[in-house]
Design an enzyme around this catalytic site. Structure first.
Site, PDB file in Angstrom:
ATOM      1  CG  HIS A 280      29.573  39.361  41.407  1.00 49.25           C
ATOM      2  ND1 HIS A 280      29.035  38.480  42.328  1.00 49.25           N
ATOM      3  CD2 HIS A 280      30.482  39.977  42.308  1.00 49.25           C
ATOM      4  CE1 HIS A 280      29.761  38.217  43.428  1.00 49.25           C
ATOM      5  NE2 HIS A 280      30.544  39.183  43.436  1.00 49.25           N
TER       6      HIS A 280
ATOM      7  CG  ASN B  40      30.039  36.345  47.843  1.00 46.17           C
ATOM      8  OD1 ASN B  40      29.526  36.851  46.798  1.00 46.17           O
ATOM      9  ND2 ASN B  40      31.492  36.312  48.090  1.00 46.17           N
TER      10      ASN B  40
END
Length: 540
Positions: A82, A160
């Protein structure tokens, strides 16, 4: 200890008022006067202090040393996953209901209880595998992390865009990420490495089917779904718990890109998703998502052909409908990217009263990993940063550590007492309002996979539910990434995909048989072209 400059909730220093009576400014200083971090007015920011105009420089250049040494430390360690992200501030407005029922039937979490109740939020969108300056068109799951600044403290809903994951046991997470990251010797990502791991991980077929379809490249962040992925719990005032899954549904609609479409975007703008989000908010076109939950009674549910805690599975909407609980609006861009987006820290263990963990093994592994990463990356006092700090009373006995700049003490607290219990005006426990949720746990201590794996059914169903153009893009992307892999990997992948759906496996096998020049040859050709087609230049 307190910070030298007052700060607002974005982490940006608040400008001092421009009155000449401001005691924090010396005579002749204006509100825009440049100073060092020590508060020294800077009269020359153009030149080092040197012996003569040509140098050499002298060691006592304090202003320069402060400036350059801070510059040398402007970056903190990049997130392992990320790393590439964008963010925005906003507000979550509760409906007070879950579907047609009062929400209090299922959870006592205060942020959901009243219709119209607003809770400030900060959201960070991200890509998972690629680095901090990678193109936003690359195929990758997208992170969707929301920090709710509730009256009971922070709640982080970390998920997500895709509703399932590659693995169901946290033990495998480092292996998964290593396989998707570049080769440790050549520093190049490769389809062979990815599918070497995936071909030995049957539960990943559902995620792979989504990731290599157009759903693996969202058009932007505004038109992207979000999901908590893992199974959580809601707990009501009686301490009763139910299983829940969270879903963010974009009210702007959902849009995805095929691989050729994404490559055209990347050739013109590799920051397109960050720009799209920022520009939309600046225009006043505030993106919105509706938060929905699915609810299931707590238990094993033997009537299902999968384990409800398995994060590689989707709960059927027909059996467990999406129930709206509120709406989120993003309405303010960050004032400083680093202070707010890069230093924003999320963790799956950050829950408030009325929310709880399920027994999901991936969730429990993430709960340690996420917050541990922030302590390493930003520092042990990362929760004192304005972007991460709760917007409420904080009083702890935690002290010291790198970059501490305040003490979490309470008014009237004895500063000598940093422990509990104490008779000397130390901190005390909060009164208990509701009973704890106390599920019964019993069983042997083992290292085993779950019983109901059912690795292929939902992947096959997803393949059949795709439109023709989505299936075409999926097959092309899988073939393109598998054609350079070792034959044993190709064979195993075709076998796994065939177990998902016969047509699925057949089309990938036929694509591999017909695959032309390999990606490796294309890459070598590009290396040669850079030299052969380049233009000779003379030294200057």
């Amino acid at each position: 200890m307190t910070d030298h400059n007052p700060q607002d909730n974005t982490g940006t220093a608040v400008q001092n008022p421009g009155s000449s009576s401001d005691p924090r400014r010396t005579e002749g200083e204006q509100s825009q006067t440049l100073t060092t971090r020590q508060g020294h007015p800077v009269t020359n920011n153009q030149n080092l202090r040197t012996i003569g105009s040509r140098g050499p420089t002298t060691l006592e250049n304090y202003h320069f040393l402060e400036k350059i040494s801070h510059f040398d430390r402007e970056r903190i360690p990049e997130r392992v996953v990320h790393a590439r992200g964008a963010g925005a501030h906003g507000v979550f407005e509760a409906y007070g209901t879950v579907g047609d029922e009062p929400v209090r039937r299922y959870t006592r979490a205060k942020l959901f209880q009243e219709k119209g109740k607003q809770t400030p939020v900060f959201v960070r969108f991200s890509s998972v595998i690629h680095g901090g300056h990678s193109p936003e068109t690359l195929r990758d799951p997208r992170g969707f992390a929301v920090k709710f600044y509730t009256e009971d403290g922070n709640w982080d809903l970390v998920g997500n865009n895709l509703k399932v994951f590659f693995i169901r046991d946290a033990m495998k997470f480092p292996d998964l990420v290593h396989a998707f990251k570049p080769d440790p010797v050549t520093n190049r990502q490769s389809g062979e490495r990815i599918f070497d791991f995936i071909s030995n991980t049957p539960e990943a077929m559902h995620m792979i089917t989504l990731l290599f379809s157009p759903w693996g490249i969202p058009a932007n962040y505004r038109q992207m779904q979000g999901s908590g992925v893992n199974t959580y719990k809601w707990v009501n005032e009686r301490g009763e718990g139910v299983l829940v899954k969270y879903h963010w549904e974009p009210l702007q609609g959902i849009r995805n890109l095929t691989q050729p479409e994404a490559e055209k975007v990347q050739s013109k703008n590799f920051n397109h998703a960050t720009q799209d989000l920022y520009d939309a908010i600046e225009r006043g076109e505030f993106p919105q998502w509706e938060l929905c939950v699915q609810i299931m009674s707590d238990g094993d549910h033997p009537e299902l052909d999968f384990d409800p805690l398995d994060d590689t599975k989707i709960w059927s909407r027909e059996q467990f409908p999406w129930l709206p609980v509120g709406r989120m609006t993003l309405n303010r861009n960050p004032q400083n990217y680093f202070a707010e987006v890069e230093q924003a820290a999320f963790g799956t263990g950050v829950l408030v009263d009325g929310l709880d963990f399920s027994d999901d093994k991936m969730l429990q592994g993430r709960t340690f990993s996420y917050s541990d990463t922030q302590r390493y990356r930003v520092g042990p006092n990362y929760l004192q940063l304005p972007i991460n700090a709760p917007k409420k009373h904080v009083a702890t006995n935690q002290r010291d550590g790198q970059m501490v700049y305040m003490v979490d003490s309470a008014p009237g607290q004895n500063a000598h007492v940093n422990y509990e219990p104490s008779n000397l005006r130390g901190l005390t426990e909060a009164p208990r309002t509701y009973p704890d949720h106390t599920p019964w746990v019993e069983g042997p201590l083992v290292r085993q996979s779950i019983e109901r794996t059912n690795n292929f059914a939902q992947a096959g169903e997803q393949y059949r539910n795709f439109e023709d153009w989505e299936r075409d893009d999926l097959i092309a992307n899988l073939v393109d990434n598998l054609k350079d892999a070792a034959p044993v990997i190709q064979t195993k992948m075709v076998d796994l995909l065939t177990q998902c759906d016969t047509d699925y496996g057949r089309r990938v096998a036929e694509g591999l048989a017909q695959a032309g020049q390999s990606t490796e040859e294309d890459q070598q050709q590009a290396v040669r072209q850079a030299e052969e087609n380049s233009h000779e230049a003379q030294p200057y």
